[in-house]
Motif scaffolding. Structure first.
Motif, PDB file in Angstrom:
ATOM      1  N   TRP A 103       2.428  -1.073  10.384  1.00 15.47           N
ATOM      2  CA  TRP A 103       3.723  -0.482  10.034  1.00 15.47           C
ATOM      3  C   TRP A 103       4.780  -1.527   9.670  1.00 15.47           C
ATOM      4  N   SER A 104       4.474  -2.793   9.814  1.00 16.34           N
ATOM      5  CA  SER A 104       5.473  -3.838   9.553  1.00 16.34           C
ATOM      6  C   SER A 104       5.074  -4.724   8.378  1.00 16.34           C
ATOM      7  N   ILE A 105       4.405  -4.142   7.385  1.00 14.68           N
ATOM      8  CA  ILE A 105       3.918  -4.911   6.242  1.00 14.68           C
ATOM      9  C   ILE A 105       5.035  -5.254   5.264  1.00 14.68           C
ATOM     10  N   SER A 106       6.092  -4.462   5.242  1.00 12.36           N
ATOM     11  CA  SER A 106       7.136  -4.593   4.221  1.00 12.36           C
ATOM     12  C   SER A 106       7.663  -6.015   4.112  1.00 12.36           C
ATOM     13  N   SER A 107       7.819  -6.476   2.870  1.00  9.13           N
ATOM     14  CA  SER A 107       8.352  -7.822   2.634  1.00  9.13           C
ATOM     15  C   SER A 107       9.809  -7.948   3.074  1.00  9.13           C
ATOM     16  N   SER A 108      10.507  -6.821   3.255  1.00  7.18           N
ATOM     17  CA  SER A 108      11.896  -6.870   3.708  1.00  7.18           C
ATOM     18  C   SER A 108      12.020  -7.425   5.120  1.00  7.18           C
ATOM     19  N   LEU A 109      10.913  -7.477   5.863  1.00  5.62           N
ATOM     20  CA  LEU A 109      10.915  -7.993   7.232  1.00  5.62           C
ATOM     21  C   LEU A 109      10.523  -9.463   7.304  1.00  5.62           C
ATOM     22  N   ASN A 110      10.233 -10.087   6.168  1.00  6.93           N
ATOM     23  CA  ASN A 110       9.737 -11.466   6.178  1.00  6.93           C
ATOM     24  C   ASN A 110      10.719 -12.438   6.819  1.00  6.93           C
ATOM     25  N   GLY A 111      12.010 -12.200   6.658  1.00  5.31           N
ATOM     26  CA  GLY A 111      13.001 -13.098   7.233  1.00  5.31           C
ATOM     27  C   GLY A 111      13.133 -13.014   8.728  1.00  5.31           C
ATOM     28  N   HIS A 112      12.405 -12.078   9.360  1.00  6.65           N
ATOM     29  CA  HIS A 112      12.486 -11.881  10.811  1.00  6.65           C
ATOM     30  C   HIS A 112      11.176 -12.208  11.530  1.00  6.65           C
ATOM     31  N   ARG A 113      10.134 -12.535  10.785  1.00  7.84           N
ATOM     32  CA  ARG A 113       8.823 -12.747  11.419  1.00  7.84           C
ATOM     33  C   ARG A 113       8.768 -14.088  12.145  1.00  7.84           C
ATOM     34  N   PRO A 114       7.932 -14.114  13.228  1.00  5.27           N
ATOM     35  CA  PRO A 114       7.143 -13.011  13.799  1.00  5.27           C
ATOM     36  C   PRO A 114       8.018 -11.991  14.497  1.00  5.27           C
ATOM     37  N   LEU A 115       7.444 -10.815  14.742  1.00  2.47           N
ATOM     38  CA  LEU A 115       8.172  -9.703  15.338  1.00  2.47           C
ATOM     39  C   LEU A 115       7.624  -9.392  16.724  1.00  2.47           C
ATOM     40  N   GLU A 174       4.995  10.243  13.881  1.00  3.20           N
ATOM     41  CA  GLU A 174       5.212   9.612  12.580  1.00  3.20           C
ATOM     42  C   GLU A 174       4.024   8.725  12.220  1.00  3.20           C
ATOM     43  N   ARG A 175       3.559   7.945  13.183  1.00  2.00           N
ATOM     44  CA  ARG A 175       2.409   7.062  12.926  1.00  2.00           C
ATOM     45  C   ARG A 175       1.151   7.884  12.648  1.00  2.00           C
ATOM     46  N   ALA A 176       0.944   8.939  13.419  1.00  2.00           N
ATOM     47  CA  ALA A 176      -0.260   9.755  13.242  1.00  2.00           C
ATOM     48  C   ALA A 176      -0.289  10.409  11.857  1.00  2.00           C
ATOM     49  N   TRP A 177       0.833  11.003  11.457  1.00  2.00           N
ATOM     50  CA  TRP A 177       0.869  11.654  10.150  1.00  2.00           C
ATOM     51  C   TRP A 177       0.748  10.646   9.011  1.00  2.00           C
ATOM     52  N   ASN A 178       1.257   9.437   9.212  1.00  2.00           N
ATOM     53  CA  ASN A 178       1.156   8.437   8.149  1.00  2.00           C
ATOM     54  C   ASN A 178      -0.269   7.960   7.938  1.00  2.00           C
ATOM     55  N   TRP A 179      -1.089   8.001   8.976  1.00  2.00           N
ATOM     56  CA  TRP A 179      -2.501   7.696   8.761  1.00  2.00           C
ATOM     57  C   TRP A 179      -3.127   8.704   7.799  1.00  2.00           C
ATOM     58  N   LEU A 180      -2.622   9.940   7.826  1.00  2.00           N
ATOM     59  CA  LEU A 180      -3.126  10.980   6.925  1.00  2.00           C
ATOM     60  C   LEU A 180      -2.338  11.030   5.617  1.00  2.00           C
ATOM     61  N   GLY A 181      -1.208  10.321   5.581  1.00  2.00           N
ATOM     62  CA  GLY A 181      -0.359  10.351   4.399  1.00  2.00           C
ATOM     63  C   GLY A 181      -0.328   9.033   3.663  1.00  2.00           C
ATOM     64  N   SER A 182       0.709   8.226   3.931  1.00  2.00           N
ATOM     65  CA  SER A 182       0.947   7.009   3.147  1.00  2.00           C
ATOM     66  C   SER A 182      -0.211   6.021   3.197  1.00  2.00           C
ATOM     67  N   VAL A 183      -0.825   5.838   4.363  1.00  2.00           N
ATOM     68  CA  VAL A 183      -1.883   4.829   4.493  1.00  2.00           C
ATOM     69  C   VAL A 183      -3.042   5.154   3.558  1.00  2.00           C
ATOM     70  N   ILE A 184      -3.461   6.420   3.555  1.00  2.00           N
ATOM     71  CA  ILE A 184      -4.558   6.811   2.668  1.00  2.00           C
ATOM     72  C   ILE A 184      -4.102   6.806   1.221  1.00  2.00           C
ATOM     73  N   HIS A 185      -2.911   7.352   0.970  1.00  2.00           N
ATOM     74  CA  HIS A 185      -2.447   7.515  -0.414  1.00  2.00           C
ATOM     75  C   HIS A 185      -2.308   6.174  -1.116  1.00  2.00           C
ATOM     76  N   TRP A 186      -1.780   5.194  -0.406  1.00  2.00           N
ATOM     77  CA  TRP A 186      -1.583   3.864  -1.003  1.00  2.00           C
ATOM     78  C   TRP A 186      -2.740   2.905  -0.707  1.00  2.00           C
ATOM     79  N   ILE A 187      -3.776   3.387  -0.019  1.00  2.00           N
ATOM     80  CA  ILE A 187      -4.855   2.521   0.467  1.00  2.00           C
ATOM     81  C   ILE A 187      -4.213   1.327   1.185  1.00  2.00           C
ATOM     82  N   TYR A 188      -3.361   1.664   2.154  1.00  2.00           N
ATOM     83  CA  TYR A 188      -2.434   0.711   2.763  1.00  2.00           C
ATOM     84  C   TYR A 188      -2.980   0.146   4.075  1.00  2.00           C
ATOM     85  N   PHE A 189      -4.201  -0.309   4.058  1.00  2.00           N
ATOM     86  CA  PHE A 189      -4.793  -0.868   5.262  1.00  2.00           C
ATOM     87  C   PHE A 189      -4.395  -2.339   5.378  1.00  2.00           C
TER      88      PHE A 189
END
Length: 491
Positions: A147-159, A189-204
């Motif tokens: 859930w923390s893949i977004s490049s907008s978080l790069n300035g804060h890593r590690p988290l 939210e996490r559970a539904w996203n496994w069935l939504g965004s993760v599959i749709h974008w092949i976001y593994f």
């Protein structure tokens, strides 16, 4: 003979891609209702204390000098942390924070310009304060996760990922650089996203970490889907008979699942092609159409001068206390037309403050913003400037947060247009002929964001649901036919 090869190509593409296309349709329906996890600006600001200017003892220039860092910070914010004011500096893509009531105090009580260290204990405290002192069950320091893949978080890593024992199974992500909560997720939210965004974008996560590899895989899978559906529609039209019908007055020669596949394909085939094609375009194949973003040069010309910490003055406490500080959660400094202003953020809106008087700055006139816009590039003179109250086809306007938006258009070859917030001087969006085409090809075809559905969310969702149902029926029939074919071949 050529038709036979096309049928074979369609059949084996369907066998290879049918399940994926089905999952794309189903996951897309989930995404209509559950978005990918993110922390909105309103959510972030809601959990901050009101900014207590009377506690601030040092201005940004004094604190920056103590750090010993060279150059200028890219951004500077001031807000409350652990009930104390703190400056947040961004330099070379990395955030760090320093107390504003007095710089970090070392064990010998001497003033230090070191950034505030963020330990796991500090992260836990930040999470508890954010979520109402819920019990912490786990704390983990990580670079990336699902859930923390977004490049907008790069300035804060590690988290720090802090799991809470609350009814929503909340997990908060805390910056190891600033101690801020930068992302929140809930169990449902996490559970539904496994069935939504993760599959749709092949976001593994392992694949998404390799951005270009991920992009190429999704790009070519989507392209293969376009070929599959285009072949299917063309072959389906070849086999239909309206006048000289098949036996028993049938328009299709097929029976059973093949009949369903043929008829539904003729009905929903065009939508399936355009939907997969628009999804393919979202990955900008061959550098084609895409959204338009401001270049660094445009941003610098709009600012008119470099933002320097020496110019980052605090509003006078007396004036701010009486007129502007109530409800303000955060300050950030910005430049416009060579002048420095304080951008004050509350939960619902942003406004400019004069750093000398502490009083609000009146929205800028169209003439002032046109004059500055004329310096943005080699576009010539401004062709038109219009105030918007409800956005337009290329810009969605929230009348509550941005009631005064000026659309500034140029008569250049690309018909470049900017949308500017008169209260904050922010360029909210920009468009040119390339990005306008992308808007219709992606938002229009993929999200049904077309008149008269643009401003009717329920009607748009119903339309997408009906069309996607056709896609689901088509792919289910194709999967059944493909499975039967494979089973016979290998039996």
């Amino acid at each position: 003979m050529k038709l036979r090869y096309l049928h074979l190509m369609h059949r084996w593409l369907g066998i290879g891609l049918g399940l994926l296309v089905l999952l794309w349709f189903l996951s897309g329906l989930v995404m209509l209702f559950v978005a990918y996890p993110q922390l909105t600006s309103t959510e972030r600001l809601t959990h901050l204390d009101d900014l207590a200017l009377q506690q601030v003892k040092l201005d940004a220039a004094q604190v920056w000098a103590l750090t010993g860092k060279l150059g200028q910070p890219e951004r500077v914010r001031l807000s409350m942390r652990e009930h104390r004011p703190a400056y947040y500096f961004l330099q070379q893509g990395q955030w760090f924070t320093i107390w504003a009531d007095a710089c970090n105090v070392a064990p010998d009580e001497s003033i230090s310009g070191a950034s505030i260290p963020i330990s796991s204990t500090a992260a836990v405290n930040a999470a508890r304060q954010f979520q109402g002192h819920a019990k912490v069950t786990e704390t983990l320091l990580l670079s990336h996760d699902q859930w923390s893949i977004s490049s907008s978080l790069n300035g804060h890593r590690p988290l720090y990922r802090v799991a809470l024992n609350d009814a929503e199974a909340t997990e908060l992500y805390v910056s190891s650089h600033t101690g801020e909560v930068v992302l929140d997720t809930q169990g449902t939210e996490r559970a539904w996203n496994w069935l939504g965004s993760v599959i749709h974008w092949i976001y593994f996560t392992p694949l998404r970490m390799e951005h270009e590899l991920w992009r190429q895989i999704v790009l070519w899978l989507a392209f293969a889907g376009v070929v599959l559906t285009s072949l299917g529609l063309w072959l389906g039209v070849q086999r239909i008979r309206i006048n000289r019908r098949y036996s028993h007055d049938r328009i299709t020669p097929y029976h059973g699942w093949a009949r369903w596949h043929h008829i539904v394909g003729l009905s929903a085939g065009v939508f399936c092609i355009t939907w997969l094609f628009s999804g393919w375009l979202s990955l900008t194949p061959f550098g084609w159409f895409s959204d338009r973003s401001l270049s660094a040069e445009e941003s610098a010309r709009w600012a008119g001068a470099e933002l320097a910490v020496q110019d980052m003055k605090l509003p006078l406490p007396s004036a701010a206390d009486n007129s502007t500080a109530t409800g303000i959660k955060e300050f950030e400094w910005l430049k416009f037309a060579g002048n420095t202003y304080v951008l004050a953020r509350s939960e619902q809106q942003e406004s400019l403050i004069d750093s000398q008087s502490g009083l609000p700055v009146a929205p800028f006139s169209a003439a002032v913003m046109q004059a500055q816009a004329s310096k943005l590039g080699a576009y010539g003179a401004v062709a038109s400037a219009h105030w918007l109250s409800n956005g337009d086809l290329y810009f969605k306007q929230d009348a509550q947060t941005t009631p005064q938006v000026l659309r500034i258009a140029f008569a250049d070859a690309l018909n470049t247009t900017y949308y500017v917030d008169a209260r904050t001087t922010k360029i909210l969006a920009s468009q040119d002929s390339n990005s306008r085409i992308y808007r219709w090809l992606f938002n229009g075809l993929h999200r049904m964001d077309i008149p008269p559905l643009t401003d009717r969310l329920l009607a748009r969702r119903i339309t997408i649901f009906i069309l996607s149902t056709g896609g689901v029926l088509l792919t289910v029939a194709g999967i059944v036919l493909g499975w039967r074919r494979v089973r016979r071949k290998w039996a």
